[in-house]
Design a protein around this motif. Sequence first.
Motif, PDB file in Angstrom:
ATOM      1  N   LEU A  61      -6.141-109.241  -3.461  1.00  0.00           N
ATOM      2  CA  LEU A  61      -6.186-110.009  -4.710  1.00  0.00           C
ATOM      3  C   LEU A  61      -5.258-109.424  -5.773  1.00  0.00           C
ATOM      4  O   LEU A  61      -4.889-110.098  -6.731  1.00  0.00           O
ATOM      5  N   TYR A 103       6.053-104.727  -4.117  1.00  0.00           N
ATOM      6  CA  TYR A 103       5.494-104.930  -5.452  1.00  0.00           C
ATOM      7  C   TYR A 103       6.572-104.856  -6.534  1.00  0.00           C
ATOM      8  O   TYR A 103       6.441-105.469  -7.591  1.00  0.00           O
ATOM      9  N   GLU A 161       2.070-108.987   0.950  1.00  0.00           N
ATOM     10  CA  GLU A 161       1.057-108.478   0.040  1.00  0.00           C
ATOM     11  C   GLU A 161      -0.333-109.011   0.373  1.00  0.00           C
ATOM     12  O   GLU A 161      -1.332-108.538  -0.189  1.00  0.00           O
ATOM     13  N   VAL A 162      -0.411-109.971   1.285  1.00  0.00           N
ATOM     14  CA  VAL A 162      -1.685-110.498   1.782  1.00  0.00           C
ATOM     15  C   VAL A 162      -1.907-110.092   3.232  1.00  0.00           C
ATOM     16  O   VAL A 162      -2.959-109.558   3.605  1.00  0.00           O
ATOM     17  N   HIS A 196       7.960-108.529  -6.299  1.00  0.00           N
ATOM     18  CA  HIS A 196       7.051-109.631  -6.642  1.00  0.00           C
ATOM     19  C   HIS A 196       6.374-109.451  -8.000  1.00  0.00           C
ATOM     20  O   HIS A 196       6.025-110.440  -8.645  1.00  0.00           O
ATOM     21  N   LEU A 197       6.159-108.192  -8.398  1.00  0.00           N
ATOM     22  CA  LEU A 197       5.416-107.937  -9.632  1.00  0.00           C
ATOM     23  C   LEU A 197       6.242-107.206 -10.693  1.00  0.00           C
ATOM     24  O   LEU A 197       5.755-106.993 -11.801  1.00  0.00           O
ATOM     25  N   ALA A 231      -2.235-108.944  -5.651  1.00  0.00           N
ATOM     26  CA  ALA A 231      -0.946-109.633  -5.716  1.00  0.00           C
ATOM     27  C   ALA A 231      -0.881-110.588  -6.896  1.00  0.00           C
ATOM     28  O   ALA A 231       0.204-110.915  -7.388  1.00  0.00           O
ATOM     29  N   GLU A 232      -2.042-111.041  -7.348  1.00  0.00           N
ATOM     30  CA  GLU A 232      -2.110-111.933  -8.513  1.00  0.00           C
ATOM     31  C   GLU A 232      -2.513-111.198  -9.781  1.00  0.00           C
ATOM     32  O   GLU A 232      -2.177-111.636 -10.880  1.00  0.00           O
ATOM     33  N   LEU A 233      -3.222-110.093  -9.636  1.00  0.00           N
ATOM     34  CA  LEU A 233      -3.679-109.330 -10.800  1.00  0.00           C
ATOM     35  C   LEU A 233      -3.445-107.844 -10.527  1.00  0.00           C
ATOM     36  O   LEU A 233      -4.266-107.179  -9.907  1.00  0.00           O
TER      37      LEU A 233
END
Length: 396
Positions: free
Chosen positions: A87, A29, A157-158, A32-33, A89-91
């Motif tokens: 989910l 994370y 992350e999925v 990616h985030l 991973a996008e929010l």
Amino acid sequence: MFSPWARLSFAVFAVSWGANQFAPMQLVYREHLGLGSGSFAAMLGSYIIGLIPALLYFGRVADRIGRRPVILAMVPVSIVSSVVLLLGAELPLLLYLGRILAGLASGMAFGAGTAWMKELSAGAGVGARRAAVSLSAGFGCGALFAGFIAQWLPAPEVLAYLVHIVLMVVALALVWSVPDGHVPRTVRGSWRLSVLSSPRFRWGVVPWAPWVFGCATVSFVTLPPLVSDSVSDVSIAFTGAIAALTLLTGALIQPWARRIARHGETVGIRTGVGIGVLGFAAATGTAYTDGPWAVAVIVAAAILLGAGYGILLISGLVAVENTAPADELAQSVAVFYCLIYLGFAVPFAISLAAPHVGFGVCFGAAAALMCVGVMLGRTVPSSARLDERALTHPRK
């Protein structure tokens, strides 16, 4: 066909997997985030928000209406928690919600599942050992496989969460027809638990209980970053491997721990504390070594702290089994789990103190506090040390 206790054991294993699959994902994370360590720690800790209320509430529900309805309701909650984390991973805000739901599922499972395991198992302490092994193995495998997926497989992350969703679907199929022989209460009763009135529990268990997870979490939260430079190429997998080594050691030592418990609860407790103290002593070595030697020291500390965690976990569960009435067992186990989860605060406390006094002093202080906790049990007045059968409610 698998025996009823084995099918229930898989359900406890699977939900425990989901509880700890998030632990090795920090670096994923971060990359990616752009997630900082403070935000990740907050997400990791938000699990407690769902866990504690669920332990206390659903432990009582399981004693009122039976174990099976609570466990069957837990499975979809656990599945939804991983869907929400996926989910996230996008929010990123969904990561908080997913962790809270994972805590809710764990709280539903641990009290009811441990009580149900006892009722499906013959022999004193057998149910406690089976529950402790299931829980520890799930924690360990969740961290291990999530760490390996995050290190070497695409879309971690999925993918990490998809594995857990599959496990929970299998768990639902296995546990669906497990018989529930618990006889629910026919009277409303009060919220007061007999175990809380027992000096043996208040003085002989409560003071050291937080060190069950205090040992484990220091091992896989505090120690791996201390050698991050030495394992930089495989840092995610190393974190997952240390978590797995700690928790699976706790699972593998359970048969020996149960044999120790046969000689008396205090023997197991003192043995667990003693090994935990040795683990903190080994951890202190990280303050004076570096490179491969520091990695070797952390591995040794993880084994010792994992063994201490495992022995203390089963010693506490056996103490609760011996003290709680049958119709309060799930609630009483839930109280014990609430106490041991306080140990998740230990790495945070060390992170605050270490910059000022050093990790060596922090680990030494932790070992000293463990010893104080077990010594408090010796302060119980002799008049309070009743015969074990007198401590157990007649309804048991």
